[in-house]
Write a protein that holds these residues in place. Structure first.
Motif, PDB file in Angstrom:
ATOM      1  N   PHE A  89      40.555  36.558  42.792  1.00 61.02           N
ATOM      2  CA  PHE A  89      41.676  35.967  43.515  1.00 61.02           C
ATOM      3  C   PHE A  89      42.147  34.725  42.769  1.00 61.02           C
ATOM      4  O   PHE A  89      41.485  33.696  42.836  1.00 61.02           O
ATOM      5  N   PRO A  90      43.270  34.814  42.023  1.00 63.42           N
ATOM      6  CA  PRO A  90      44.119  35.999  41.839  1.00 63.42           C
ATOM      7  C   PRO A  90      43.547  36.929  40.773  1.00 63.42           C
ATOM      8  O   PRO A  90      42.584  36.584  40.094  1.00 63.42           O
ATOM      9  N   CYS A  91      44.195  38.085  40.621  1.00 59.14           N
ATOM     10  CA  CYS A  91      43.742  39.108  39.688  1.00 59.14           C
ATOM     11  C   CYS A  91      44.886  39.461  38.739  1.00 59.14           C
ATOM     12  O   CYS A  91      46.040  39.572  39.177  1.00 59.14           O
ATOM     13  N   PRO A  92      44.632  39.622  37.427  1.00 61.57           N
ATOM     14  CA  PRO A  92      45.684  40.064  36.517  1.00 61.57           C
ATOM     15  C   PRO A  92      46.331  41.354  37.005  1.00 61.57           C
ATOM     16  O   PRO A  92      45.632  42.261  37.497  1.00 61.57           O
ATOM     17  N   LEU A  93      47.634  41.439  36.900  1.00 59.20           N
ATOM     18  CA  LEU A  93      48.366  42.590  37.429  1.00 59.20           C
ATOM     19  C   LEU A  93      47.844  43.909  36.883  1.00 59.20           C
ATOM     20  O   LEU A  93      47.631  44.867  37.645  1.00 59.20           O
ATOM     21  N   ALA A  94      47.623  43.996  35.575  1.00 57.77           N
ATOM     22  CA  ALA A  94      47.159  45.252  34.975  1.00 57.77           C
ATOM     23  C   ALA A  94      45.805  45.669  35.545  1.00 57.77           C
ATOM     24  O   ALA A  94      45.568  46.852  35.818  1.00 57.77           O
TER      25      ALA A  94
ATOM     26  N   VAL B 136      63.298  48.539  45.462  1.00 57.37           N
ATOM     27  CA  VAL B 136      62.156  49.450  45.587  1.00 57.37           C
ATOM     28  C   VAL B 136      61.925  50.145  44.255  1.00 57.37           C
ATOM     29  O   VAL B 136      62.869  50.657  43.641  1.00 57.37           O
ATOM     30  N   VAL B 137      60.671  50.148  43.798  1.00 61.29           N
ATOM     31  CA  VAL B 137      60.315  50.832  42.560  1.00 61.29           C
ATOM     32  C   VAL B 137      59.127  51.757  42.824  1.00 61.29           C
ATOM     33  O   VAL B 137      58.415  51.608  43.821  1.00 61.29           O
ATOM     34  N   THR B 138      58.933  52.698  41.920  1.00 56.02           N
ATOM     35  CA  THR B 138      57.788  53.599  42.015  1.00 56.02           C
ATOM     36  C   THR B 138      56.581  52.962  41.344  1.00 56.02           C
ATOM     37  O   THR B 138      56.686  51.929  40.670  1.00 56.02           O
ATOM     38  N   GLU B 139      55.447  53.596  41.499  1.00 54.61           N
ATOM     39  CA  GLU B 139      54.218  53.093  40.886  1.00 54.61           C
ATOM     40  C   GLU B 139      54.332  53.058  39.359  1.00 54.61           C
ATOM     41  O   GLU B 139      53.839  52.133  38.712  1.00 54.61           O
ATOM     42  N   ASN B 140      55.009  54.034  38.789  1.00 55.77           N
ATOM     43  CA  ASN B 140      55.171  54.084  37.341  1.00 55.77           C
ATOM     44  C   ASN B 140      56.076  52.979  36.814  1.00 55.77           C
ATOM     45  O   ASN B 140      56.013  52.632  35.637  1.00 55.77           O
ATOM     46  N   GLN B 141      56.914  52.415  37.693  1.00 54.61           N
ATOM     47  CA  GLN B 141      57.859  51.386  37.275  1.00 54.61           C
ATOM     48  C   GLN B 141      57.338  49.966  37.492  1.00 54.61           C
ATOM     49  O   GLN B 141      57.916  49.010  36.973  1.00 54.61           O
ATOM     50  N   LEU B 142      56.290  49.819  38.263  1.00 58.62           N
ATOM     51  CA  LEU B 142      55.869  48.508  38.741  1.00 58.62           C
ATOM     52  C   LEU B 142      55.611  47.500  37.626  1.00 58.62           C
ATOM     53  O   LEU B 142      56.213  46.420  37.589  1.00 58.62           O
ATOM     54  N   GLU B 143      54.715  47.811  36.698  1.00 58.18           N
ATOM     55  CA  GLU B 143      54.369  46.863  35.655  1.00 58.18           C
ATOM     56  C   GLU B 143      55.540  46.590  34.732  1.00 58.18           C
ATOM     57  O   GLU B 143      55.767  45.452  34.294  1.00 58.18           O
TER      58      GLU B 143
ATOM     59  N   VAL C 251      46.305  46.903  39.210  1.00 56.04           N
ATOM     60  CA  VAL C 251      46.865  48.257  39.251  1.00 56.04           C
ATOM     61  C   VAL C 251      45.777  49.291  38.973  1.00 56.04           C
ATOM     62  O   VAL C 251      45.654  50.295  39.676  1.00 56.04           O
ATOM     63  N   LEU C 252      44.971  49.031  37.961  1.00 58.14           N
ATOM     64  CA  LEU C 252      43.918  49.965  37.575  1.00 58.14           C
ATOM     65  C   LEU C 252      42.869  50.121  38.664  1.00 58.14           C
ATOM     66  O   LEU C 252      42.452  51.238  38.993  1.00 58.14           O
ATOM     67  N   GLU C 253      42.443  49.015  39.255  1.00 52.02           N
ATOM     68  CA  GLU C 253      41.345  49.036  40.214  1.00 52.02           C
ATOM     69  C   GLU C 253      41.779  49.381  41.639  1.00 52.02           C
ATOM     70  O   GLU C 253      41.005  49.956  42.405  1.00 52.02           O
ATOM     71  N   THR C 254      43.003  49.024  42.007  1.00 53.38           N
ATOM     72  CA  THR C 254      43.458  49.200  43.385  1.00 53.38           C
ATOM     73  C   THR C 254      44.190  50.510  43.599  1.00 53.38           C
ATOM     74  O   THR C 254      44.068  51.135  44.661  1.00 53.38           O
TER      75      THR C 254
ATOM     76  N   LEU D 102      44.431  52.667  49.015  1.00 49.92           N
ATOM     77  CA  LEU D 102      44.178  51.508  48.163  1.00 49.92           C
ATOM     78  C   LEU D 102      42.676  51.319  48.044  1.00 49.92           C
ATOM     79  O   LEU D 102      41.957  51.384  49.050  1.00 49.92           O
ATOM     80  N   TRP D 103      42.206  51.053  46.827  1.00 47.35           N
ATOM     81  CA  TRP D 103      40.789  50.828  46.580  1.00 47.35           C
ATOM     82  C   TRP D 103      40.486  49.337  46.544  1.00 47.35           C
ATOM     83  O   TRP D 103      41.385  48.506  46.531  1.00 47.35           O
ATOM     84  N   ARG D 104      39.204  49.018  46.576  1.00 49.70           N
ATOM     85  CA  ARG D 104      38.700  47.642  46.487  1.00 49.70           C
ATOM     86  C   ARG D 104      39.215  46.762  47.633  1.00 49.70           C
ATOM     87  O   ARG D 104      39.492  45.576  47.447  1.00 49.70           O
TER      88      ARG D 104
END
Length: 225
Positions: free
Chosen positions: A108-113, A211-218, A116-119, A63-65
Motif C-alpha cells: 500500500f500503495p502497489c505499482p500498477l503493473a 470506461v476502458v477494458t482490462e486490455n486498455q488499462l495500463e 494488475v498481475l496479482e489482482t 479480484l485476487w489478493r
C-alpha cells in the motif's frame, strides 16, 4: 520480481492512517483521495489522482489478493470495487504509477503493473461475462460531483445490509445526494475505442470519466499527459 518488491517497500504507507469501512469502497476512496492531498502525498488538488470503478454487465468481478476473502489466494467475487490510481512522473521523466487499494493484501500503495498481475490474474481464464471494465474518473471531478446516501446498502424494508460509516453521507458540491449508480453501472459497450490523446484528455472533463477494458488499462495511464 526483485525490482517490484523494492519499489513496493520503498513506497509503502501505514494503511491504518486511512479511514476504512468494509463494503463502502467508494466512500473509502473518496476520503483516501482527500487524505493523500492533505498529507502532501498527492498534489494538493488531487490532479495526479484517478478514481477507478471496476465492474461489468453482470456485476460479478473476480479480484485476487482481497482481505475479505477466506481463500488462500484471496479471491473475491465483488459486484463492483473502487481503487485510486496515482500517476507518477511525466514527459521525459516517467515513473511507476501506483494503486491505492484499502481492501488489498498487496503493498500500500502497489505499482500498477504488479497490481494488475496479482489482482486481475490475466493468465487465469475466466468466462467472458466476468471480464472486468474500468470507469476512470479524475479525482478533482469525483470529489466535486460524487454523492451517496447509501440507499444501495438497505434492503426493501430499509434495514442496513452492511453497517454504514459513522460520519454523515457524502453530498456533492451542487447539492446532489445520490449518484453512485451512475459510477458503478458499467457495461462493456461503454468502453472507448483505442486510447489516443482525445480519449485520455476526456478523463479531465467528463463527470463520469471514461470506461476502458482490462486490455486498455495500463496503456491508458501510460498516455495520460
Amino acid at each position: 520480481m526483485t525490482t517490484s518488491k523494492l519499489e513496493e517497500s520503498e513506497s509503502s504507507c501505514d494503511i491504518s492512517q486511512f479511514h476504512h469501512t468494509p463494503f463502502y469502497c467508494e466512500e473509502n476512496v473518496y476520503l483516501l483521495c482527500k487524505e493523500l492531498c492533505k498529507k502532501g502525498i498527492a498534489d494538493a488538488q488531487g490532479s495526479d489522482l484517478f478514481v477507478v470503478f471496476i465492474s461489468n454487465d453482470k456485476k460479478q468481478i473476480p479480484l485476487w489478493r482481497q482481505k475479505a476473502s477466506n481463500r488462500a489466494d484471496g479471491v473475491v467475487l465483488w459486484d463492483y470495487h473502487v481503487i485510486c490510481v496515482q500517476k507518477k512522473g511525466s514527459g521525459d521523466t516517467p515513473a511507476t504509477h501506483l494503486v491505492w487499494d484499502l481492501d488489498s493484501s498487496l503493498a500500500f500503495p502497489c505499482p500498477l503493473a504488479t497490481y494488475v498481475l496479482e489482482t486481475f490474474c490475466p493468465s487465469f481464464q475466466t468466462f467472458a461475462e466476468l471480464r472486468r471494465c474500468f470507469r476512470i474518473v479524475h479525482a478533482p471531478i469525483f470529489l466535486r460531483f460524487f454523492a451517496s446516501d447509501r440507499r444501495h446498502m438497505k434492503d426493501s424494508n430499509g434495514n442496513w445490509l452492511r453497517q454504514p460509516p459513522l460520519y454523515q453521507p457524502i453530498v456533492a458540491q451542487d447539492g446532489t445526494v445520490h449518484n453512485l449508480d451512475g459510477y458503478f453501472q458499467i457495461r462493456a459497450t461503454d468502453a472507448v475505442t483505442g486510447t489516443g490523446v482525445d480519449v485520455t484528455n476526456a478523463v479531465f472533463t467528463e463527470k463520469l470519466g471514461v470506461v476502458v477494458t482490462e486490455n486498455q488499462l495500463e496503456e491508458f495511464f501510460s498516455q495520460i499527459p
